[in-house]
Design a protein around this motif. Structure first.
Motif, PDB file in Angstrom:
ATOM      1  N   LEU A 273      49.881  32.675  71.743  1.00  0.00           N
ATOM      2  CA  LEU A 273      50.501  33.677  70.864  1.00  0.00           C
ATOM      3  C   LEU A 273      51.394  34.627  71.668  1.00  0.00           C
ATOM      4  O   LEU A 273      52.493  34.972  71.242  1.00  0.00           O
ATOM      5  N   GLN A 274      50.895  35.000  72.826  1.00  0.00           N
ATOM      6  CA  GLN A 274      51.636  35.945  73.668  1.00  0.00           C
ATOM      7  C   GLN A 274      52.963  35.347  74.166  1.00  0.00           C
ATOM      8  O   GLN A 274      54.018  35.985  74.063  1.00  0.00           O
ATOM      9  N   VAL A 275      52.927  34.108  74.656  1.00  0.00           N
ATOM     10  CA  VAL A 275      54.177  33.514  75.174  1.00  0.00           C
ATOM     11  C   VAL A 275      55.134  33.182  74.025  1.00  0.00           C
ATOM     12  O   VAL A 275      56.350  33.303  74.168  1.00  0.00           O
ATOM     13  N   ALA A 276      54.579  32.784  72.883  1.00  0.00           N
ATOM     14  CA  ALA A 276      55.446  32.487  71.732  1.00  0.00           C
ATOM     15  C   ALA A 276      56.167  33.756  71.271  1.00  0.00           C
ATOM     16  O   ALA A 276      57.375  33.729  70.999  1.00  0.00           O
ATOM     17  N   GLU A 277      55.451  34.848  71.244  1.00  0.00           N
ATOM     18  CA  GLU A 277      56.074  36.124  70.843  1.00  0.00           C
ATOM     19  C   GLU A 277      57.164  36.517  71.834  1.00  0.00           C
ATOM     20  O   GLU A 277      58.247  36.954  71.447  1.00  0.00           O
ATOM     21  N   LYS A 278      56.864  36.301  73.114  1.00  0.00           N
ATOM     22  CA  LYS A 278      57.850  36.637  74.165  1.00  0.00           C
ATOM     23  C   LYS A 278      59.183  35.918  73.937  1.00  0.00           C
ATOM     24  O   LYS A 278      60.246  36.478  74.163  1.00  0.00           O
ATOM     25  N   TYR A 279      59.111  34.661  73.479  1.00  0.00           N
ATOM     26  CA  TYR A 279      60.346  33.869  73.302  1.00  0.00           C
ATOM     27  C   TYR A 279      60.799  33.779  71.840  1.00  0.00           C
ATOM     28  O   TYR A 279      61.692  33.006  71.507  1.00  0.00           O
ATOM     29  N   GLY A 280      60.150  34.539  70.964  1.00  0.00           N
ATOM     30  CA  GLY A 280      60.614  34.628  69.571  1.00  0.00           C
ATOM     31  C   GLY A 280      60.360  33.388  68.732  1.00  0.00           C
ATOM     32  O   GLY A 280      61.151  33.056  67.843  1.00  0.00           O
ATOM     33  N   ILE A 281      59.253  32.689  69.002  1.00  0.00           N
ATOM     34  CA  ILE A 281      58.872  31.539  68.167  1.00  0.00           C
ATOM     35  C   ILE A 281      57.445  31.750  67.657  1.00  0.00           C
ATOM     36  O   ILE A 281      56.809  32.749  67.986  1.00  0.00           O
ATOM     37  N   LYS A 282      56.923  30.766  66.877  1.00  0.00           N
ATOM     38  CA  LYS A 282      55.553  30.884  66.350  1.00  0.00           C
ATOM     39  C   LYS A 282      54.624  29.954  67.131  1.00  0.00           C
ATOM     40  O   LYS A 282      55.061  28.925  67.634  1.00  0.00           O
ATOM     41  N   PHE A 283      53.354  30.355  67.187  1.00  0.00           N
ATOM     42  CA  PHE A 283      52.368  29.518  67.881  1.00  0.00           C
ATOM     43  C   PHE A 283      51.371  28.982  66.868  1.00  0.00           C
ATOM     44  O   PHE A 283      50.820  29.736  66.064  1.00  0.00           O
ATOM     45  N   PHE A 284      51.140  27.685  66.907  1.00  0.00           N
ATOM     46  CA  PHE A 284      50.201  27.033  65.996  1.00  0.00           C
ATOM     47  C   PHE A 284      48.800  27.127  66.604  1.00  0.00           C
ATOM     48  O   PHE A 284      48.461  26.406  67.531  1.00  0.00           O
ATOM     49  N   GLU A 285      48.008  28.041  66.066  1.00  0.00           N
ATOM     50  CA  GLU A 285      46.658  28.274  66.609  1.00  0.00           C
ATOM     51  C   GLU A 285      45.682  27.230  66.092  1.00  0.00           C
ATOM     52  O   GLU A 285      45.562  27.052  64.877  1.00  0.00           O
ATOM     53  N   GLU A 286      44.991  26.583  66.997  1.00  0.00           N
ATOM     54  CA  GLU A 286      43.984  25.606  66.556  1.00  0.00           C
ATOM     55  C   GLU A 286      42.955  25.403  67.661  1.00  0.00           C
ATOM     56  O   GLU A 286      43.250  25.613  68.835  1.00  0.00           O
ATOM     57  N   ASP A 287      41.758  25.017  67.255  1.00  0.00           N
ATOM     58  CA  ASP A 287      40.761  24.557  68.218  1.00  0.00           C
ATOM     59  C   ASP A 287      40.608  23.066  67.959  1.00  0.00           C
ATOM     60  O   ASP A 287      39.941  22.643  67.012  1.00  0.00           O
TER      61      ASP A 287
END
Ligand code: SF4
Length: 177
Positions: free
Chosen positions: A130-144
């Motif tokens: 989430l942190q790196v995606a926010e840094k580059y202005g994209i979304k992160f698909f969270e999953e386990d």
């Protein structure tokens, strides 16, 4: 379909994910793993992922293999056990590069196969994603990816397809541990 860049660490961790994500997204695979030691092992894992991508008609992108940079970043934590303080640094380095690539190449989403692995906790990996995606202005698909029967599915597919299954996480420290 929105474009998703899937950071992939190896064949066994990603085989059950490809199909699931491809139903929802236009998936491209990003092999970004300078942690893997030695280079012959890096090539072996890479070839397994390439084979799966060909089979499933997924585009494969390889990030530069830069173990020197990885050793510099993790030097401070070389005596940590697998699952200790070295691992979040290793995750962050790889996911940051994948997020940067995704952003520069107009992807909407970033995801990673990392949460499939043993000692790979979603509670640690997802916040980094989430942190790196926010840094580059994209979304992160969270999953386990260990949950919802994916581990069982992966085990079945690994056997069926004869996928190479390594017996250590990847870095020289996990190899000797
Ligand atoms: S044990 Fe695995 S996750 Fe941890 S630093 Fe080594 S390669 Fe990276």
């Amino acid at each position: 379909m929105q474009k998703l860049l899937l950071h992939v660490c190896c064949g066994p961790c990603s085989v059950a994910i490809f199909e699931e994500l491809s139903q929802e997204f236009d998936v491209t695979v990003h092999f970004c793993n300078s942690n893997i030691h030695p280079e012959t092992e890096y090539d072996k894992r890479k070839q397994e992922v390439i084979k799966l991508c060909k089979e499933l008609n997924l585009e494969f992108i390889e990030e530069e293999y830069n173990p020197k940079e990885w050793f510099e970043k993790t030097e401070e934590y070389k005596d940590e056990p697998e699952g200790g303080k070295r691992c979040p640094v290793c995750f962050e380095m790889r996911l940051d590069k994948s997020a940067e690539y995704a952003s520069k190449n107009n992807f909407d989403w970033l995801a990673t196969s990392l949460t499939s692995g043993r000692n790979k906790y979603a509670e640690i990996i997802n916040p980094i994603g989430l942190q790196v995606a926010e840094k580059y202005g994209i979304k992160f698909f969270e999953e386990d990816w260990k949950k919802k029967g994916r581990q069982e599915k992966a085990t079945k597919l690994i056997d069926e397809k004869g996928i190479y299954r390594q017996d250590y996480c990847g870095c020289i420290y996990s190899l000797t541990e």
